[in-house]
Design a protein around this motif. Structure first.
Motif, PDB file in Angstrom:
ATOM      1  N   CYS A  81       0.704  -1.673  -0.176  1.00 57.32           N
ATOM      2  CA  CYS A  81       0.111   0.481   0.077  1.00 57.32           C
ATOM      3  C   CYS A  81       0.776   1.027  -0.575  1.00 57.32           C
ATOM      4  O   CYS A  81       1.101   1.384   0.731  1.00 57.32           O
ATOM      5  CB  CYS A  81      -0.975   0.146   1.022  1.00 57.32           C
ATOM      6  N   PHE A 101       2.568  -4.882   6.055  1.00 53.84           N
ATOM      7  CA  PHE A 101       3.676  -4.322   5.585  1.00 53.84           C
ATOM      8  C   PHE A 101       3.797  -3.644   5.048  1.00 53.84           C
ATOM      9  O   PHE A 101       4.996  -2.815   4.594  1.00 53.84           O
ATOM     10  CB  PHE A 101       3.360  -3.054   7.195  1.00 53.84           C
ATOM     11  N   CYS A 104       5.095  -1.075   2.432  1.00 54.52           N
ATOM     12  CA  CYS A 104       4.509   0.135   1.992  1.00 54.52           C
ATOM     13  C   CYS A 104       5.657   1.557   2.711  1.00 54.52           C
ATOM     14  O   CYS A 104       6.227   2.063   3.504  1.00 54.52           O
ATOM     15  CB  CYS A 104       3.264   0.662   4.131  1.00 54.52           C
ATOM     16  N   CYS A 127       9.923  -1.498   3.798  1.00 53.55           N
ATOM     17  CA  CYS A 127       9.033  -0.054   4.305  1.00 53.55           C
ATOM     18  C   CYS A 127      10.160   0.947   4.177  1.00 53.55           C
ATOM     19  O   CYS A 127      10.702   1.687   5.274  1.00 53.55           O
ATOM     20  CB  CYS A 127       8.532  -0.117   5.540  1.00 53.55           C
TER      21      CYS A 127
END
Length: 222
Positions: A81, A101, A104, A127
């Motif tokens: 995302c 995650f 991200c 990330c």
């Protein structure tokens, strides 16, 4: 014909707005003004990569709220995302799933609540805006690669009351500092592994492109 077209357009817009909500397992999800809210009671399902029900909207999701009552964040829930900049995790969440995650890239900070006991494999891998993270006291299991490949990550801090993990100069170890679990991706220069270390974890230095040298002591056997 113009009136008919406008009517169809209105129905399409209305349907699109309606489509930005649904159920997943025992939970419900809604997207409003870029914020994805997941609510209800119980565990979030696990997903294959890019199969979470909000996946088709992920480019517009800038914030996520996992409400009180939700007890886990499912595997690959927020997988790549890339527009996600903030996450609020409710205090009933006990586990963060595999790759939850991953990728991200806009997520600059994350607060892991004290209720969390387990962080899955590759949970925060790639990330690349994440600069620091604090592991709360209750975490007893961090799977390999949970914070690997995070190029801006300068420190993985650990609550002093944690009985399973510790941190020295931002590097994650087990509590006894016999296993080096993860070196943050932004670590640079020369690094000497402490003499207490006997085991270097899988992917412990993955993505640490700024390191110029690593000295491994004779104590390391694995």
């Amino acid at each position: 014909m113009k009136k008919f077209f406008i009517t169809l357009l209105g129905l399409f817009i209305a349907f699109g707005a309606f489509a930005q909500s649904g159920t997943t397992g025992n939970l419900t999800w809604t997207i409003s003004d870029g914020t994805l809210t997941i609510s209800g009671t119980g565990a979030m399902p696990d997903y294959a990569t890019s199969t979470a029900p909000w996946n088709s909207y992920k480019s517009s999701i800038t914030a996520a709220v996992v409400s009180e009552g939700v007890t886990s964040i499912g595997r690959a829930a927020f997988y790549f995302c890339n527009s996600l900049t903030s996450v609020t995790i409710g205090s009933d969440v006990t586990s963060i799933g595999v790759g939850a995650f991953r990728g991200c890239n806009s997520l600059a900070s994350i607060t892991i609540p004290s209720s969390v006991t387990s962080i899955g494999f590759d949970a925060f891998e790639y990330c690349n805006s994440l600069t620091s993270v604090t592991i709360p006291a209750g975490v007893t299991n961090i799977e390999e690669g949970a914070f690997s490949g995070c190029s801006a990550l300068t420190a993985i801090n650990v609550n002093a009351a944690n009985g399973a993990y510790s941190s020295v100069d931002g590097i994650l170890y087990d509590k006894t500092q016999t296993t080096l679990v993860q070196c943050p991706g932004a670590k640079s220069g020369a690094f000497t592994i402490p003499g207490s270390v006997t085991n270097i974890g899988v992917g412990a230095f993955f993505g640490c492109s700024g390191l110029t040298s690593v000295t491994i002591p004779n104590s390391v056997t694995n």
